[in-house]
Design an enzyme around this catalytic site. Structure first.
Site, short mmCIF file in Angstrom:
data_model
loop_
_atom_site.label_atom_id
_atom_site.label_comp_id
_atom_site.label_asym_id
_atom_site.label_seq_id
_atom_site.Cartn_x
_atom_site.Cartn_y
_atom_site.Cartn_z
CD GLU A 85 -11.06 27.81 76.69
OE1 GLU A 85 -10.62 26.68 76.39
OE2 GLU A 85 -11.48 28.61 75.83
CE1 TYR B 30 -6.70 25.87 74.05
CE2 TYR B 30 -7.93 25.01 75.92
CZ TYR B 30 -7.89 25.70 74.72
OH TYR B 30 -9.04 26.26 74.22
CG ASP C 150 -9.02 24.53 70.09
OD1 ASP C 150 -8.48 24.78 68.98
OD2 ASP C 150 -10.23 24.76 70.31
#
Length: 366
Positions: free
Chosen positions: A53, A136, A154
């Site tokens: 990520e 996020y 995203d």
């Protein structure tokens, strides 16, 4: 070709339909536990999810795969990464861009190893408290690694959700509204797979141009498909023109065939990365671009200009080369040309070096 579907009642997005689509059409990614793997009892590795990520922020999946593989082979666990010298981590990251991520990656690994015994927190709040982990990333890790019902959004998910509800408000201001919709849709069952399914749907089906609406599991509920043009979404605020900055770089090669390198300050653009000497350009101001700005006197020969586009500005660097320089220790360090590929050189510096010495990064080692 987009398919327009007629209906007399409002259909609701069905998370179950998306999960069924994901079971059949999921992407195979090196950090992912696929549905067949999950059925066999394989559990996600939080280290792999976190690492991927961080790497995927503002970078493509295709670009990340090789870097992810290199990192997990070299540092198989977060404790291994924490024990690594920061210079080695920066060098391994070189070329992936957005180098603040690499610095935060090392800080986060250090924190997980020292403060959490090498075990990642399993909640959004706990993850968000780690260095470099924002809203996020904490949501993505919580959902994908720990199956928490977190709303993960995203750029791919933004596109799906904006079309699904025909959200006219432009980004980035529309993000809270979009995230609220994602939260409403996220099921209590398989929230990690749901998050990954939304990402895959945006990456493979609900694409920016020519989306494959006829194949979409949400096609009967998509307001943009039924009443508008899906490609119009997401709506984005007008882009500001990027300023153009000037500067110069000085590629010095010694009489021993080694190149002068130095380390940039830890803070600021490209912080902690390796560079050839350069002038004091920033995103806000130009640096000197003539040979008279060289760090020391030499026969500096012009080798053209390289252009590199950063997020907020475009940089144009005049490149100069000098050879047969006497090595001194007060300027930085002198690296053999065959080791340049192992240095923590960002892409802009590699471009400049290549302009001065074409094909230098292809010099065989040994």
């Amino acid at each position: 070709m987009n398919e327009r579907v007629s209906r007399t009642s409002t259909a609701r997005p069905d998370a179950g339909a998306l999960l069924a689509w994901y079971d059949r059409h999921h992407r195979d990614l090196p950090w992912r536990v696929s549905p067949p793997m999950a059925k066999q009892g394989v559990l996600p590795d939080p280290y792999h999810i976190w690492l991927s990520e961080v790497m995927l922020q503002q970078t493509t999946v295709q670009a990340v795969k090789a870097y992810f593989d290199k990192f997990v082979r070299r540092w198989p666990t977060v404790n291994d990464l924490a024990a690594a010298p920061v210079e080695d981590v920066m060098a391994a990251w070189a070329g992936l861009g957005y180098y603040a991520r690499a610095r935060n990656l090392k800080k986060c690994a250090d924190a997980v190893a020292s403060d959490h015994g090498g075990i990642f927190p399993d909640t959004e709040d706990g993850l968000r408290a780690l260095p470099g982990v924002g809203d996020y990333t904490s949501a993505a890790i919580a959902a994908i690694a720990f199956n928490r019902p977190s709303a993960v959004m995203d750029a791919n998910v933004e596109r799906v959700i904006s079309r699904l509800y025909a959200i006219d408000a432009p980004l980035p201001g529309a993000k809270p509204q979009m995230k609220a919709r994602v939260a409403e849709m996220t099921p209590a069952d398989r929230p990690g797979d749901f998050a990954q399914a939304m990402m895959d749907l945006g990456a493979t089906t609900c694409t920016p141009k020519r989306p494959s609406c006829v194949l979409c599991p949400f096609r009967e509920a998509c307001v943009a498909l039924l009443a508008d043009d899906p490609e119009r979404f997401p709506v984005k605020a007008p882009k500001k023109a990027k300023p153009v900055r000037q500067g110069a770089v000085f590629v010095a090669v010694s009489s021993k065939g080694r190149m002068l390198l130095r380390r940039r300050p830890d803070k600021g653009l490209l912080g902690g990365m390796t560079e050839v000497p350069t002038t004091d350009w920033t995103a806000r101001i130009d640096g000197a671009s003539g040979s008279d700005a060289a760090p020391f006197a030499a026969d500096w020969q012009p080798k053209g200009t390289v252009i590199h586009v950063f997020t907020h500005f475009e940089l144009r660097l005049s490149v100069y080369l000098a050879v047969d320089i006497a090595e001194t220790d007060d300027r930085g360090w002198w690296a053999p040309l065959e080791t340049l590929a192992d240095q923590a050189l960002p892409t802009v510096m590699k471009k400049a070096i290549e302009a001065a010495i074409p094909h230098v990064f292809r010099v065989p080692k040994g």
